[in-house]
Design an enzyme around this catalytic site. Sequence first.
Site, PDB file in Angstrom:
ATOM      1  N   GLU A  91       1.061  -1.725  -0.280  1.00  0.00           N
ATOM      2  CA  GLU A  91       0.049  -0.349  -0.192  1.00  0.00           C
ATOM      3  C   GLU A  91       1.315   1.380  -0.070  1.00  0.00           C
ATOM      4  O   GLU A  91       1.939   1.223   0.610  1.00  0.00           O
ATOM      5  CB  GLU A  91      -0.361  -0.156   1.197  1.00  0.00           C
ATOM      6  CG  GLU A  91       0.012  -0.146   2.566  1.00  0.00           C
ATOM      7  CD  GLU A  91      -1.045  -0.274   3.513  1.00  0.00           C
ATOM      8  OE1 GLU A  91      -1.024  -0.001   4.818  1.00  0.00           O
ATOM      9  OE2 GLU A  91      -1.677  -0.968   3.478  1.00  0.00           O
ATOM     10  N   ASP A  92       0.342   2.208  -0.332  1.00  0.00           N
ATOM     11  CA  ASP A  92       0.758   3.839  -0.855  1.00  0.00           C
ATOM     12  C   ASP A  92       0.711   3.826   0.798  1.00  0.00           C
ATOM     13  O   ASP A  92      -0.299   4.161   2.030  1.00  0.00           O
ATOM     14  CB  ASP A  92       0.558   4.616  -1.876  1.00  0.00           C
ATOM     15  CG  ASP A  92       0.790   3.977  -3.077  1.00  0.00           C
ATOM     16  OD1 ASP A  92       1.899   3.701  -3.290  1.00  0.00           O
ATOM     17  OD2 ASP A  92      -0.474   3.779  -3.794  1.00  0.00           O
ATOM     18  N   VAL A  93       2.049   4.862   1.259  1.00  0.00           N
ATOM     19  CA  VAL A  93       2.311   5.396   2.236  1.00  0.00           C
ATOM     20  C   VAL A  93       1.048   6.495   2.386  1.00  0.00           C
ATOM     21  O   VAL A  93       0.524   6.032   3.984  1.00  0.00           O
ATOM     22  CB  VAL A  93       3.274   6.210   2.075  1.00  0.00           C
ATOM     23  CG1 VAL A  93       3.235   7.384   1.945  1.00  0.00           C
ATOM     24  CG2 VAL A  93       4.108   6.713   3.950  1.00  0.00           C
ATOM     25  N   VAL A 106      -2.278   6.064   2.112  1.00  0.00           N
ATOM     26  CA  VAL A 106      -3.446   5.319   1.632  1.00  0.00           C
ATOM     27  C   VAL A 106      -3.278   4.876   3.399  1.00  0.00           C
ATOM     28  O   VAL A 106      -2.785   4.037   3.825  1.00  0.00           O
ATOM     29  CB  VAL A 106      -3.011   4.728   1.434  1.00  0.00           C
ATOM     30  CG1 VAL A 106      -4.934   3.332   0.761  1.00  0.00           C
ATOM     31  CG2 VAL A 106      -2.699   4.561  -0.240  1.00  0.00           C
TER      32      VAL A 106
END
Length: 139
Positions: free
Chosen positions: A91-93, A95
């Site tokens: 996951e992107d930071v 998100v």
Amino acid sequence: VMNSIASTSKEDFLKANQSPPVPPDSKCSYEVVCSRVPFYIAGRYIKSSRDLPQSPSPMRETTLSISAIICEELTAHFLPAATKFSSSGREDVDVRMLGRGRPFVVEVIDAKNQKRDNRLQYKELEKKINEKGKPHGLA
């Protein structure tokens, strides 16, 4: 193999294989390494913050991450040689991870503390991880 042996002359064979063999010039040495069987701890995490990464990154100023928070508590309790954090997906930071949470598993390698049959210890570890992660949006 038989064809190779049959096609090799006696002279070529003796050049490649000294007869009688030369005695070794050093003593035999060995090392015995004992380690414990790894075990795995699984769970789910919920991330409400958009600033907490899933894993540490050299590109960021902070080493604080979800995997660091979880693995530090497991390391303090089980005293392993190492831990490996794996989650179900990346996951992107920025998100958030809401709902039922993201599944993860931690491999605990060569742990000195092998006591892991007590449900109370896991509840206590869960409580410590949640307390440590709460200020950062981790539950």
